[in-house]
Design a protein around this motif. Structure first.
Motif, PDB file in Angstrom:
ATOM      1  N   PRO A 215       8.187  -7.086  -3.955  1.00  0.00           N
ATOM      2  CA  PRO A 215       8.615  -5.911  -4.710  1.00  0.00           C
ATOM      3  C   PRO A 215       7.470  -5.048  -5.239  1.00  0.00           C
ATOM      4  O   PRO A 215       7.567  -3.816  -5.221  1.00  0.00           O
ATOM      5  CB  PRO A 215       9.426  -6.505  -5.868  1.00  0.00           C
ATOM      6  CG  PRO A 215       9.914  -7.830  -5.344  1.00  0.00           C
ATOM      7  CD  PRO A 215       8.800  -8.327  -4.467  1.00  0.00           C
ATOM      8  N   ARG A 216       6.383  -5.660  -5.702  1.00  0.00           N
ATOM      9  CA  ARG A 216       5.275  -4.860  -6.231  1.00  0.00           C
ATOM     10  C   ARG A 216       4.625  -4.020  -5.135  1.00  0.00           C
ATOM     11  O   ARG A 216       4.248  -2.864  -5.360  1.00  0.00           O
ATOM     12  CB  ARG A 216       4.227  -5.769  -6.892  1.00  0.00           C
ATOM     13  CG  ARG A 216       4.628  -6.295  -8.254  1.00  0.00           C
ATOM     14  CD  ARG A 216       3.559  -7.193  -8.824  1.00  0.00           C
ATOM     15  NE  ARG A 216       2.275  -6.510  -8.963  1.00  0.00           N
ATOM     16  CZ  ARG A 216       1.134  -7.125  -9.252  1.00  0.00           C
ATOM     17  NH1 ARG A 216       1.121  -8.453  -9.418  1.00  0.00           N
ATOM     18  NH2 ARG A 216       0.013  -6.447  -9.386  1.00  0.00           N
ATOM     19  N   CYS A 217       4.498  -4.592  -3.944  1.00  0.00           N
ATOM     20  CA  CYS A 217       3.923  -3.837  -2.832  1.00  0.00           C
ATOM     21  C   CYS A 217       4.848  -2.708  -2.410  1.00  0.00           C
ATOM     22  O   CYS A 217       4.411  -1.577  -2.183  1.00  0.00           O
ATOM     23  CB  CYS A 217       3.654  -4.761  -1.645  1.00  0.00           C
ATOM     24  SG  CYS A 217       2.295  -5.921  -1.904  1.00  0.00           S
ATOM     25  N   ALA A 218       6.154  -3.011  -2.300  1.00  0.00           N
ATOM     26  CA  ALA A 218       7.106  -1.980  -1.911  1.00  0.00           C
ATOM     27  C   ALA A 218       7.112  -0.835  -2.919  1.00  0.00           C
ATOM     28  O   ALA A 218       7.174   0.344  -2.539  1.00  0.00           O
ATOM     29  CB  ALA A 218       8.502  -2.584  -1.782  1.00  0.00           C
ATOM     30  N   ALA A 219       7.015  -1.168  -4.206  1.00  0.00           N
ATOM     31  CA  ALA A 219       6.986  -0.132  -5.240  1.00  0.00           C
ATOM     32  C   ALA A 219       5.724   0.715  -5.139  1.00  0.00           C
ATOM     33  O   ALA A 219       5.759   1.941  -5.323  1.00  0.00           O
ATOM     34  CB  ALA A 219       7.091  -0.768  -6.622  1.00  0.00           C
ATOM     35  N   ALA A 220       4.581   0.074  -4.849  1.00  0.00           N
ATOM     36  CA  ALA A 220       3.323   0.814  -4.719  1.00  0.00           C
ATOM     37  C   ALA A 220       3.359   1.758  -3.524  1.00  0.00           C
ATOM     38  O   ALA A 220       2.876   2.898  -3.592  1.00  0.00           O
ATOM     39  CB  ALA A 220       2.142  -0.162  -4.593  1.00  0.00           C
ATOM     40  N   ILE A 221       3.938   1.314  -2.402  1.00  0.00           N
ATOM     41  CA  ILE A 221       4.050   2.182  -1.223  1.00  0.00           C
ATOM     42  C   ILE A 221       4.966   3.361  -1.530  1.00  0.00           C
ATOM     43  O   ILE A 221       4.663   4.512  -1.178  1.00  0.00           O
ATOM     44  CB  ILE A 221       4.585   1.398  -0.017  1.00  0.00           C
ATOM     45  CG1 ILE A 221       3.668   0.236   0.344  1.00  0.00           C
ATOM     46  CG2 ILE A 221       4.726   2.320   1.190  1.00  0.00           C
ATOM     47  CD1 ILE A 221       4.275  -0.743   1.334  1.00  0.00           C
ATOM     48  N   THR A 222       6.095   3.084  -2.178  1.00  0.00           N
ATOM     49  CA  THR A 222       7.035   4.158  -2.533  1.00  0.00           C
ATOM     50  C   THR A 222       6.367   5.190  -3.419  1.00  0.00           C
ATOM     51  O   THR A 222       6.524   6.408  -3.204  1.00  0.00           O
ATOM     52  CB  THR A 222       8.265   3.570  -3.238  1.00  0.00           C
ATOM     53  OG1 THR A 222       8.924   2.657  -2.352  1.00  0.00           O
ATOM     54  CG2 THR A 222       9.241   4.663  -3.651  1.00  0.00           C
ATOM     55  N   ALA A 223       5.601   4.719  -4.411  1.00  0.00           N
ATOM     56  CA  ALA A 223       4.902   5.647  -5.308  1.00  0.00           C
ATOM     57  C   ALA A 223       3.884   6.489  -4.552  1.00  0.00           C
ATOM     58  O   ALA A 223       3.746   7.691  -4.789  1.00  0.00           O
ATOM     59  CB  ALA A 223       4.215   4.859  -6.429  1.00  0.00           C
ATOM     60  N   ALA A 224       3.173   5.865  -3.613  1.00  0.00           N
ATOM     61  CA  ALA A 224       2.181   6.605  -2.819  1.00  0.00           C
ATOM     62  C   ALA A 224       2.855   7.662  -1.959  1.00  0.00           C
ATOM     63  O   ALA A 224       2.380   8.804  -1.862  1.00  0.00           O
ATOM     64  CB  ALA A 224       1.384   5.636  -1.956  1.00  0.00           C
ATOM     65  N   ALA A 225       3.965   7.307  -1.324  1.00  0.00           N
ATOM     66  CA  ALA A 225       4.677   8.264  -0.474  1.00  0.00           C
ATOM     67  C   ALA A 225       5.185   9.448  -1.288  1.00  0.00           C
ATOM     68  O   ALA A 225       5.102  10.610  -0.851  1.00  0.00           O
ATOM     69  CB  ALA A 225       5.836   7.566   0.235  1.00  0.00           C
ATOM     70  N   GLN A 226       5.672   9.175  -2.487  1.00  0.00           N
ATOM     71  CA  GLN A 226       6.146  10.259  -3.350  1.00  0.00           C
ATOM     72  C   GLN A 226       4.991  11.143  -3.793  1.00  0.00           C
ATOM     73  O   GLN A 226       5.116  12.378  -3.824  1.00  0.00           O
ATOM     74  CB  GLN A 226       6.876   9.668  -4.553  1.00  0.00           C
ATOM     75  CG  GLN A 226       8.195   8.991  -4.187  1.00  0.00           C
ATOM     76  CD  GLN A 226       8.826   8.278  -5.365  1.00  0.00           C
ATOM     77  OE1 GLN A 226       8.197   8.051  -6.406  1.00  0.00           O
ATOM     78  NE2 GLN A 226      10.101   7.910  -5.212  1.00  0.00           N
ATOM     79  N   ARG A 227       3.877  10.539  -4.130  1.00  0.00           N
ATOM     80  CA  ARG A 227       2.707  11.310  -4.563  1.00  0.00           C
ATOM     81  C   ARG A 227       2.191  12.207  -3.439  1.00  0.00           C
ATOM     82  O   ARG A 227       1.766  13.343  -3.678  1.00  0.00           O
ATOM     83  CB  ARG A 227       1.601  10.355  -5.019  1.00  0.00           C
ATOM     84  CG  ARG A 227       0.381  11.060  -5.617  1.00  0.00           C
ATOM     85  CD  ARG A 227      -0.677  10.068  -6.045  1.00  0.00           C
ATOM     86  NE  ARG A 227      -1.372   9.455  -4.926  1.00  0.00           N
ATOM     87  CZ  ARG A 227      -1.229   8.207  -4.539  1.00  0.00           C
ATOM     88  NH1 ARG A 227      -0.387   7.397  -5.172  1.00  0.00           N
ATOM     89  NH2 ARG A 227      -1.907   7.731  -3.516  1.00  0.00           N
ATOM     90  N   LEU A 228       2.240  11.715  -2.220  1.00  0.00           N
ATOM     91  CA  LEU A 228       1.757  12.476  -1.073  1.00  0.00           C
ATOM     92  C   LEU A 228       2.769  13.506  -0.580  1.00  0.00           C
ATOM     93  O   LEU A 228       2.423  14.375   0.227  1.00  0.00           O
ATOM     94  CB  LEU A 228       1.411  11.522   0.068  1.00  0.00           C
ATOM     95  CG  LEU A 228       0.247  10.545  -0.185  1.00  0.00           C
ATOM     96  CD1 LEU A 228       0.203   9.487   0.907  1.00  0.00           C
ATOM     97  CD2 LEU A 228      -1.078  11.281  -0.275  1.00  0.00           C
ATOM     98  N   GLY A 229       4.003  13.396  -1.038  1.00  0.00           N
ATOM     99  CA  GLY A 229       5.042  14.274  -0.524  1.00  0.00           C
ATOM    100  C   GLY A 229       5.433  13.926   0.898  1.00  0.00           C
ATOM    101  O   GLY A 229       5.773  14.810   1.691  1.00  0.00           O
ATOM    102  N   ALA A 230       5.415  12.626   1.210  1.00  0.00           N
ATOM    103  CA  ALA A 230       5.680  12.149   2.574  1.00  0.00           C
ATOM    104  C   ALA A 230       7.182  11.983   2.778  1.00  0.00           C
ATOM    105  O   ALA A 230       7.722  10.873   2.714  1.00  0.00           O
ATOM    106  CB  ALA A 230       4.946  10.836   2.817  1.00  0.00           C
TER     107      ALA A 230
END
Length: 215
Positions: free
Chosen positions: A98-113
Protein backbone atom coordinates in the motif's frame (compact mmCIF):
# COMPACT_ATOMS: atom_id res chain seq x y z
CA UNK A 1 12.71 -3.07 -7.94
CA UNK A 2 9.97 -4.50 -5.86
CA UNK A 3 8.61 -5.47 -2.50
CA UNK A 4 7.04 -8.64 -1.19
CA UNK A 5 4.36 -9.29 1.39
CA UNK A 6 5.06 -11.13 4.68
CA UNK A 7 5.37 -14.86 4.20
CA UNK A 8 5.89 -14.74 0.44
CA UNK A 9 9.66 -14.92 0.34
CA UNK A 10 12.21 -17.19 1.96
CA UNK A 11 15.27 -15.70 3.71
CA UNK A 12 18.15 -14.97 1.36
CA UNK A 13 21.86 -15.12 2.13
CA UNK A 14 23.07 -11.95 3.81
CA UNK A 15 25.51 -11.17 1.01
CA UNK A 16 22.70 -11.04 -1.57
CA UNK A 17 19.79 -9.71 0.48
CA UNK A 18 18.54 -6.42 -0.99
CA UNK A 19 18.87 -3.46 1.35
CA UNK A 20 16.02 -1.09 2.13
CA UNK A 21 16.15 1.69 -0.44
CA UNK A 22 14.41 4.79 0.88
CA UNK A 23 14.87 8.18 -0.71
CA UNK A 24 14.20 9.00 -4.32
CA UNK A 25 14.98 8.17 -7.94
CA UNK A 26 14.61 10.31 -11.05
CA UNK A 27 12.86 9.85 -14.36
CA UNK A 28 15.69 9.86 -16.89
CA UNK A 29 13.97 10.79 -20.15
CA UNK A 30 10.90 12.15 -21.87
CA UNK A 31 8.37 14.76 -20.82
CA UNK A 32 9.17 14.55 -17.10
CA UNK A 33 12.93 14.10 -17.37
CA UNK A 34 14.73 14.68 -14.04
CA UNK A 35 11.46 14.57 -12.06
CA UNK A 36 11.94 12.92 -8.67
CA UNK A 37 10.04 9.87 -7.47
CA UNK A 38 9.78 9.10 -3.76
CA UNK A 39 10.97 5.64 -2.75
CA UNK A 40 9.47 4.37 0.54
CA UNK A 41 12.01 2.91 2.96
CA UNK A 42 10.89 -0.72 2.86
CA UNK A 43 12.87 -3.98 2.98
CA UNK A 44 13.34 -5.51 -0.44
CA UNK A 45 12.41 -2.38 -2.39
CA UNK A 46 15.11 -1.87 -5.02
CA UNK A 47 14.31 0.51 -7.87
CA UNK A 48 15.72 -0.52 -11.23
CA UNK A 49 19.05 1.36 -11.53
CA UNK A 50 19.28 4.38 -13.83
CA UNK A 51 21.87 2.61 -15.98
CA UNK A 52 19.54 -0.34 -16.55
CA UNK A 53 16.50 1.84 -17.27
CA UNK A 54 18.50 3.89 -19.76
CA UNK A 55 19.59 0.72 -21.56
CA UNK A 56 16.11 -0.76 -21.64
CA UNK A 57 14.50 2.38 -23.02
CA UNK A 58 17.25 2.65 -25.62
CA UNK A 59 16.27 -0.86 -26.67
CA UNK A 60 12.62 0.13 -26.81
CA UNK A 61 13.43 3.07 -29.04
CA UNK A 62 13.25 6.06 -26.64
CA UNK A 63 9.63 6.90 -27.44
CA UNK A 64 6.72 4.65 -26.54
CA UNK A 65 4.17 6.86 -28.27
CA UNK A 66 0.80 5.16 -28.56
CA UNK A 67 1.80 1.98 -26.71
CA UNK A 68 -0.08 0.31 -23.88
CA UNK A 69 2.19 -0.62 -20.96
CA UNK A 70 1.75 -2.90 -17.93
CA UNK A 71 4.15 -2.66 -14.97
CA UNK A 72 3.73 -5.64 -12.64
CA UNK A 73 5.36 -5.52 -9.19
CA UNK A 74 5.68 -1.76 -9.78
CA UNK A 75 7.56 -0.92 -6.55
CA UNK A 76 8.76 2.67 -6.87
CA UNK A 77 6.95 3.02 -10.20
CA UNK A 78 10.18 4.03 -11.93
CA UNK A 79 9.68 1.80 -14.99
CA UNK A 80 6.01 2.52 -15.53
CA UNK A 81 6.30 6.27 -14.99
CA UNK A 82 9.36 6.35 -17.25
CA UNK A 83 7.22 4.75 -19.96
CA UNK A 84 4.51 7.36 -19.42
CA UNK A 85 7.11 10.13 -19.60
CA UNK A 86 8.20 8.75 -22.98
CA UNK A 87 4.73 8.93 -24.51
CA UNK A 88 2.97 5.65 -23.66
CA UNK A 89 -0.76 6.00 -24.35
CA UNK A 90 -1.69 4.13 -21.17
CA UNK A 91 0.27 2.68 -18.27
CA UNK A 92 -1.15 0.33 -15.65
CA UNK A 93 1.04 -0.14 -12.57
CA UNK A 94 0.23 -2.96 -10.16
CA UNK A 95 1.82 -2.99 -6.70
CA UNK A 96 0.45 -4.82 -3.68
CA UNK A 97 2.36 -2.83 -1.02
CA UNK A 98 0.00 0.00 0.00
CA UNK A 99 2.74 2.54 0.77
CA UNK A 100 4.35 2.00 -2.63
CA UNK A 101 1.02 2.17 -4.45
CA UNK A 102 0.20 5.42 -2.63
CA UNK A 103 3.60 6.92 -3.53
CA UNK A 104 3.15 6.04 -7.22
CA UNK A 105 -0.37 7.51 -7.22
CA UNK A 106 0.92 10.72 -5.64
CA UNK A 107 3.71 10.97 -8.22
CA UNK A 108 1.31 10.44 -11.12
CA UNK A 109 -0.99 13.14 -9.79
CA UNK A 110 1.89 15.55 -9.28
CA UNK A 111 3.10 14.97 -12.84
CA UNK A 112 -0.38 15.26 -14.31
CA UNK A 113 -0.03 11.76 -15.79
CA UNK A 114 -3.64 11.21 -16.85
CA UNK A 115 -2.70 8.06 -18.80
CA UNK A 116 -1.43 6.34 -15.63
CA UNK A 117 -3.55 4.00 -13.51
CA UNK A 118 -2.31 2.46 -10.24
CA UNK A 119 -3.80 -0.62 -8.61
CA UNK A 120 -2.88 -1.79 -5.11
CA UNK A 121 -3.27 -5.51 -5.83
CA UNK A 122 -1.44 -8.80 -6.21
CA UNK A 123 0.39 -8.96 -9.53
CA UNK A 124 -0.37 -12.53 -10.57
CA UNK A 125 -4.00 -12.38 -9.49
CA UNK A 126 -4.40 -9.16 -11.45
CA UNK A 127 -3.17 -10.73 -14.69
CA UNK A 128 -6.03 -13.23 -14.63
CA UNK A 129 -8.60 -10.47 -14.29
CA UNK A 130 -6.99 -8.48 -17.09
CA UNK A 131 -7.03 -11.53 -19.35
CA UNK A 132 -10.72 -12.15 -18.66
CA UNK A 133 -11.41 -8.51 -19.53
CA UNK A 134 -9.62 -8.91 -22.87
CA UNK A 135 -6.88 -6.39 -22.06
CA UNK A 136 -3.78 -6.34 -24.28
CA UNK A 137 -0.40 -4.63 -23.81
CA UNK A 138 2.52 -3.77 -26.09
CA UNK A 139 5.13 -3.70 -23.31
CA UNK A 140 5.06 -5.53 -19.97
CA UNK A 141 7.60 -5.00 -17.17
CA UNK A 142 8.16 -7.96 -14.82
CA UNK A 143 10.41 -7.33 -11.83
CA UNK A 144 9.26 -9.30 -8.77
CA UNK A 145 11.30 -9.67 -5.56
CA UNK A 146 14.29 -11.78 -6.57
CA UNK A 147 13.79 -14.36 -3.81
CA UNK A 148 10.12 -14.86 -4.70
CA UNK A 149 11.10 -16.69 -7.91
CA UNK A 150 7.92 -15.48 -9.59
CA UNK A 151 9.46 -14.54 -12.94
CA UNK A 152 8.46 -17.73 -14.76
CA UNK A 153 4.97 -17.73 -13.26
CA UNK A 154 4.54 -14.10 -14.27
CA UNK A 155 5.77 -14.79 -17.80
CA UNK A 156 3.21 -17.54 -18.15
CA UNK A 157 0.48 -15.31 -16.74
CA UNK A 158 1.11 -12.41 -19.12
CA UNK A 159 1.08 -14.45 -22.33
CA UNK A 160 -2.64 -13.84 -22.95
CA UNK A 161 -2.11 -10.12 -22.34
CA UNK A 162 0.46 -9.51 -25.08
CA UNK A 163 -0.20 -8.05 -28.49
CA UNK A 164 1.36 -10.12 -31.33
CA UNK A 165 4.40 -7.82 -31.31
CA UNK A 166 4.45 -7.44 -27.53
CA UNK A 167 7.72 -7.26 -25.60
CA UNK A 168 8.34 -8.28 -22.00
CA UNK A 169 11.08 -6.88 -19.76
CA UNK A 170 12.29 -9.28 -17.05
CA UNK A 171 14.79 -8.64 -14.27
CA UNK A 172 16.51 -11.22 -12.05
CA UNK A 173 19.61 -11.70 -9.92
CA UNK A 174 20.90 -14.58 -12.02
CA UNK A 175 21.27 -15.19 -15.72
CA UNK A 176 20.16 -18.82 -15.34
CA UNK A 177 16.55 -17.75 -15.79
CA UNK A 178 17.18 -16.45 -19.30
CA UNK A 179 19.15 -19.52 -20.36
CA UNK A 180 16.04 -21.65 -19.80
CA UNK A 181 13.46 -19.47 -21.51
CA UNK A 182 13.72 -20.92 -25.03
CA UNK A 183 12.13 -24.11 -23.75
CA UNK A 184 9.27 -22.01 -22.38
CA UNK A 185 8.49 -20.52 -25.79
CA UNK A 186 10.34 -17.21 -25.42
CA UNK A 187 13.08 -15.57 -27.48
CA UNK A 188 15.63 -13.19 -25.97
CA UNK A 189 15.58 -10.06 -28.08
CA UNK A 190 18.04 -8.12 -25.92
CA UNK A 191 19.98 -9.10 -22.79
CA UNK A 192 22.20 -7.19 -20.38
CA UNK A 193 23.79 -7.11 -16.95
CA UNK A 194 24.70 -4.37 -14.49
CA UNK A 195 26.43 -5.71 -11.39
CA UNK A 196 24.11 -8.37 -9.92
CA UNK A 197 21.16 -7.20 -12.01
CA UNK A 198 20.44 -9.42 -15.02
CA UNK A 199 17.78 -8.10 -17.40
CA UNK A 200 16.33 -8.89 -20.80
CA UNK A 201 13.65 -8.03 -23.34
CA UNK A 202 11.72 -11.05 -24.57
CA UNK A 203 9.10 -11.85 -27.15
CA UNK A 204 7.04 -14.93 -27.82
CA UNK A 205 8.23 -17.47 -30.39
CA UNK A 206 5.68 -16.66 -33.08
CA UNK A 207 6.28 -15.74 -36.71
CA UNK A 208 4.30 -12.53 -36.26
CA UNK A 209 6.36 -11.38 -33.28
CA UNK A 210 9.65 -12.28 -34.88
CA UNK A 211 8.90 -10.50 -38.15
CA UNK A 212 7.92 -7.35 -36.28
CA UNK A 213 11.29 -6.96 -34.56
CA UNK A 214 14.08 -4.85 -36.02
CA UNK A 215 17.19 -5.50 -33.86
Amino acid sequence: MKTSSPGRRAPTPAARRPRPHGGEVRIIGGLWKRSKLTVPDLPGLRPTPDRVRETVFNWLGQTLAGLRVLDLYAGSGALGLEAASRGAASVLLIEQQPRCAAAITAAAQRLGAAQVQVRAADALASTHGLARAGERFDVVFIDPPYASAQQLAALQAVQPLLTPQGLVYVEADTGDLFDALAAEGWTLWRRGRAGQVHFALLHRNTSDAQSAQNP
